[in-house]
Design an enzyme around this catalytic site. Structure first.
Site, PDB file in Angstrom:
ATOM      1  N   ALA A  22       0.914  -1.102  -0.061  1.00  0.00           N
ATOM      2  CA  ALA A  22      -0.060   0.138   0.051  1.00  0.00           C
ATOM      3  C   ALA A  22       0.813   1.279  -0.022  1.00  0.00           C
ATOM      4  O   ALA A  22       1.626   1.511   0.940  1.00  0.00           O
ATOM      5  CB  ALA A  22      -0.984  -0.067   1.242  1.00  0.00           C
ATOM      6  N   LEU A  66       3.013   3.487  -3.499  1.00  0.00           N
ATOM      7  CA  LEU A  66       3.860   3.118  -4.711  1.00  0.00           C
ATOM      8  C   LEU A  66       4.797   4.349  -4.918  1.00  0.00           C
ATOM      9  O   LEU A  66       4.749   4.797  -5.826  1.00  0.00           O
ATOM     10  CB  LEU A  66       3.215   2.733  -5.922  1.00  0.00           C
ATOM     11  CG  LEU A  66       2.633   1.102  -5.834  1.00  0.00           C
ATOM     12  CD1 LEU A  66       2.088   0.796  -6.915  1.00  0.00           C
ATOM     13  CD2 LEU A  66       3.950   0.208  -5.513  1.00  0.00           C
ATOM     14  N   VAL A 111      12.455   4.275  11.606  1.00  0.00           N
ATOM     15  CA  VAL A 111      13.400   5.197  12.280  1.00  0.00           C
ATOM     16  C   VAL A 111      14.908   4.856  11.613  1.00  0.00           C
ATOM     17  O   VAL A 111      15.334   3.821  11.197  1.00  0.00           O
ATOM     18  CB  VAL A 111      13.671   4.561  13.563  1.00  0.00           C
ATOM     19  CG1 VAL A 111      14.798   5.796  14.394  1.00  0.00           C
ATOM     20  CG2 VAL A 111      12.459   4.893  14.537  1.00  0.00           C
ATOM     21  N   LYS A 135      10.233   9.686  15.238  1.00  0.00           N
ATOM     22  CA  LYS A 135      11.435   8.760  15.463  1.00  0.00           C
ATOM     23  C   LYS A 135      11.817   8.443  16.718  1.00  0.00           C
ATOM     24  O   LYS A 135      12.206   7.290  17.348  1.00  0.00           O
ATOM     25  CB  LYS A 135      12.487   9.064  14.540  1.00  0.00           C
ATOM     26  CG  LYS A 135      12.057   9.087  12.960  1.00  0.00           C
ATOM     27  CD  LYS A 135      12.906   9.807  12.176  1.00  0.00           C
ATOM     28  CE  LYS A 135      12.660   9.751  10.555  1.00  0.00           C
ATOM     29  NZ  LYS A 135      13.493  10.199   9.927  1.00  0.00           N
TER      30      LYS A 135
END
EC number: 1.1.1.3
Length: 439
Positions: free
Chosen positions: A10, A12, A133, A206
């Site tokens: 899912a 592109l 991350v 992150k």
């Protein structure tokens, strides 16, 4: 007979296309996991776009949620991005259908990681997220698996290549933030709206993931104190150089007596440190632990191939039956962290003031710092920029830069002293405050 792992991808974009190419290129090597890995379905917003991919024999879904529920797919690879909307619905649908998920979506995990980890465990499937991350750097695997015998005290790093590129160019070429940002956008390192990167939010997402892995807590994106790099000037970088430092945008998570500190901000790091040597779009993560002391991982932090490398590594783990909880512990064991408020942070500070050039100002500044028990390591005054307008007494009448380097002090004390200086009328413009992260 070799079994097959059917992937539904899912998203592109650059990463999704790179994942498909990498699987095609490395198909034989990946089959050593015991399964043939094959892309059977894809979903993206624009069918007509030429991505340079052969998608013949692959089912196209306009709705990624339908892809997640499809009987043609065994594993969902979510590369849509964003904390809400289609990405969240797709991952939730896949987990509810009992399908493992591989994702590079740091925003989704930072904000909804605990709920998604619970859903994955309830369905008995994996939620794999190495690519979320530091791009191709396998830092999640290291924290989750390789350092299981270590007590971690701090994890910090350069987690956004755009910011590191801008700061590197500013330092090496003496350019302004605005000029470097324009170049970063032209090269594709920065978006048309660069706020998410340069104001530190990408790094914060992150960091929330790394904090969870390092300290066994639930991801807490709202607990991260965030500052960006847009206020950094060439003068700050020159002063850092004179003082033996470089300025980096760091994400820092640290266990303190007051709780877990999570902070993102421009930071002065010693030039002798490993992380100071990291220039350009490269990422780096340093982990401080009791057994290994300091471990630094450096590598490509973004881009199609680097991120695809981490995505495909997760897919290979699933194919080989290697699974682990997303954040290193069962979701039921992940409690919200005890937050250490930023005001309680203690460390050294670089403070650049623009002060009015009149008698008593420097002494007043020193007094305001002393009142809050802030010890000064050094005071530097730069008059060269205003020397041409000085009168015969050596005063220009123009604001002059005054740089202070402090020994360890609390954030609260620093801010209170600066507020007092502003009330005294010493400051011609808002002060620049950069924290110092010593080795």
């Amino acid at each position: 007979m070799t079994q097959e792992l059917r992937l539904g991808i899912a998203g592109l974009g650059t990463v999704g296309a790179s994942v498909i190419r990498m699987i095609a290129r490395r198909g034989e090597a990946l089959s050593r996991t015991g399964m043939t890995i094959r892309v059977t379905a894809v979903s993206a917003r624009d069918r007509s776009r030429d991505r340079g991919l052969d998608l013949s024999g692959v089912t196209w879904f306009d709705d990624p949620v339908a892809l997640a529920r499809s009987g043609e797919v065994d594993c969902v690879v979510e590369l849509i991005g964003g904390a809400e909307g289609a990405a969240k619905r797709t991952v939730e649908a896949a987990l509810a259908a009992g399908k493992p998920v591989v994702t590079a979506n740091k925003a989704l995990l930072a904000h909804h990681g605990l709920a998604l980890a619970r859903a994955a465990e309830a369905s008995g499937v994996s939620l794999a997220c190495e690519a979320s991350v530091a791009g191709g750097i396998p830092v999640i695997k290291v924290l989750r698996e390789a350092l299981a015998g270590n007590a971690i005290s701090r994890v910090y790093g350069i987690l956004n290549g755009t910011c590191n590129y801008i700061l590197s160019r500013m330092e090496l070429e003496g350019l302004t933030f605005e000029a470097c940002l324009k170049d970063a956008q032209a090269l594709g390192y920065a978006e048309a709206d660069p706020t998410f990167d340069v104001e530190g939010f990408d790094t914060a997402h992150k960091l929330a993931i790394l904090t969870s892995l390092a300290f066994g807590t639930a991801p807490d994106a709202d607990g991260v104190s965030v500052e960006g790099i847009s206020a950094i000037t060439p003068l700050d970088l020159r002063m850092a150089d004179e003082l033996g430092y470089r300025i980096k945008l760091l994400g820092v998570a640290e266990a303190t007596s007051a709780g877990i500190e999570q902070r993102v901000h421009p930071t002065m790091v010693p030039k002798s440190s490993a992380i100071a040597q990291v220039m350009g779009v490269t990422n780096a993560v340093t982990i401080d632990s009791d057994a290994l002391r300091e471990l630094t991982l450096i590598g490509p932090g973004a881009g199609g191939e680097a991120t695809a490398s981490a995505v495909v590594a997760d897919i290979a783990d699933l194919a080989a039956g290697r699974t682990a909880p997303a954040f290193g512990r069962p979701a039921t064991a992940l409690a919200p962290p005890a937050r250490a408020e930023m005001q309680r942070h203690e460390g050294g500070y670089y403070i650049r003031l623009s002060v009015h050039d009149r008698p008593g100002v420097a002494a007043g500044v020193a007094t305001r710092m002393a009142e809050r028990e802030i010890s000064l390591e050094s005071i530097l005054q730069r008059r060269s920029e205003v020397a041409a307008t000085q009168d015969r007494r050596g005063r220009s009448g123009m604001p002059v830069p005054l740089v202070l380097i402090t020994y360890a002090a609390t954030e609260a004390a620093i801010r209170a002293s600066l507020d007092a200086m502003a009330s005294d009328g010493f400051l011609a413009e808002p002060p620049q405050v950069i924290r110092i992260e010593r080795e």
